[in-house]
Design a protein around this motif. Sequence first.
Motif, PDB file in Angstrom:
ATOM      1  N   GLN A  96     -28.638  38.424  36.154  1.00  0.00           N
ATOM      2  CA  GLN A  96     -28.847  37.297  35.243  1.00  0.00           C
ATOM      3  C   GLN A  96     -30.082  36.490  35.624  1.00  0.00           C
ATOM      4  N   ARG A 155     -33.033  38.304  34.325  1.00  0.00           N
ATOM      5  CA  ARG A 155     -33.133  38.134  32.875  1.00  0.00           C
ATOM      6  C   ARG A 155     -33.739  36.772  32.531  1.00  0.00           C
ATOM      7  N   GLU A 210     -28.366  39.323  26.094  1.00  0.00           N
ATOM      8  CA  GLU A 210     -28.352  40.476  26.995  1.00  0.00           C
ATOM      9  C   GLU A 210     -28.911  41.730  26.343  1.00  0.00           C
ATOM     10  N   THR A 246     -32.441  43.996  28.168  1.00  0.00           N
ATOM     11  CA  THR A 246     -31.399  44.904  28.652  1.00  0.00           C
ATOM     12  C   THR A 246     -31.673  45.285  30.100  1.00  0.00           C
TER      13      THR A 246
END
Length: 414
Positions: free
Chosen positions: A243, A246, A260, A264
């Motif tokens: 996370q 990301r 998400e 990816t």
Amino acid sequence: MKIDIDTYKEILDTLTRNKSRSFLTGFGVFWGVFMLVALIGGGKGLKEKLSNNFEGFATNSAMVFAQTTTKPYAGYRKGRQWDMVYKDVDRLKAQVPELDVVSPMLSKWGGNVVFGDKKSSCSVKGLLPDYARVETPQLFYGRYLNQMDMQQRRKVCVLGKKVYKTLFPGGGDPCGELVRIDSIYYHVVGVDYSSGNMSINGNAEESVVIPITLMQQAYNMGDQVHLICATAKPGVTMSQISQHMREVVARAHAVDPTDEKAITIFNTEVMFGMVDSLFSGVNFLIWLVGIGTLLAGAIGVSNIMMVTVRERTTEIGIRRAIGATPRMILSQIITESIILTAVAGMSGILFAVFILQMIQVGNTTDGIVSAHFQVGFWTAAGAVVLLSVLGVLAGLAPAARAMSIKPVDAMRDE
């Protein structure tokens, strides 16, 4: 002592029945051991064969790639197309200190590589040398890419296994030869024999690897990056930092950090964990079925020995009457039980090893065994010890009955 023909036939008939029962009981032990050893070897080979699909891949790695956004964010509607850039690699290195290797990848599908009159379809990958720490190459000839190739934008390439065999069917070292990919000539510096079935923007066997700096220039890809491959430092799992990765990429491209699908992250750690969990369950089932079958065979041995003791009541009574001790009777019955169990069990082990060897020979390609289906020495030794213990346990009840026979009762039984 004279024995008439009817008495002789009765004795022969009794021996035949005993042999038949012994054979059937021995077959039960034989089948139980065969099942246990064959299932252990088969499970081991199946796990190795499945693991070969991920051969060379770091177990704590992750692949990051961009897709269409599925959430509106910062004034942008959902469904927006976007691309990662080379600077995202530097962002991840600087802002996620738990990462060990961060390596970008560029890809081009549907290319053709030509050598002389030979031609092979391929996917072209632009990589950095440190990608070898994410997916370890198995170099059959030559070397992998290095930093000088990057800095000088050398026109060099590493061929995949299938590409090499198509272009050079006669074999031999192709290093130094010139091959053409989309009107550009490259010097071959290595051949990668990686055979894993993990397809990261193209299967390794059907790929040609070139320096990413050269690919940016040759195919006019600018600062774009198709994929970012990363590994975590020892003691850190990718699930813990996915996370955060990301969020770092999302901030730079005005993408919702909770989207998400837009960013990816394919986590190989989860995939390897699923495989380990699967085979933990398979191994438990193998031992459950194998040991259950063995115990059934041992119970059969105990039953046949019990019948044997009953039929030999007179013999045992006479032996007791002429001086045989209970310990001698016990030793005889247990020894017979162990011998019956051991002979049947060892035959089962040998037959299972033979079958597993045949399966292993069938999984050999180019002289290389793709999966080992044989059981280890200590597994076989453990099976022998287990057989001995089962033989003793199977003989205890019949031996106890034999020891309890009194000479007078045995004579009366006759």
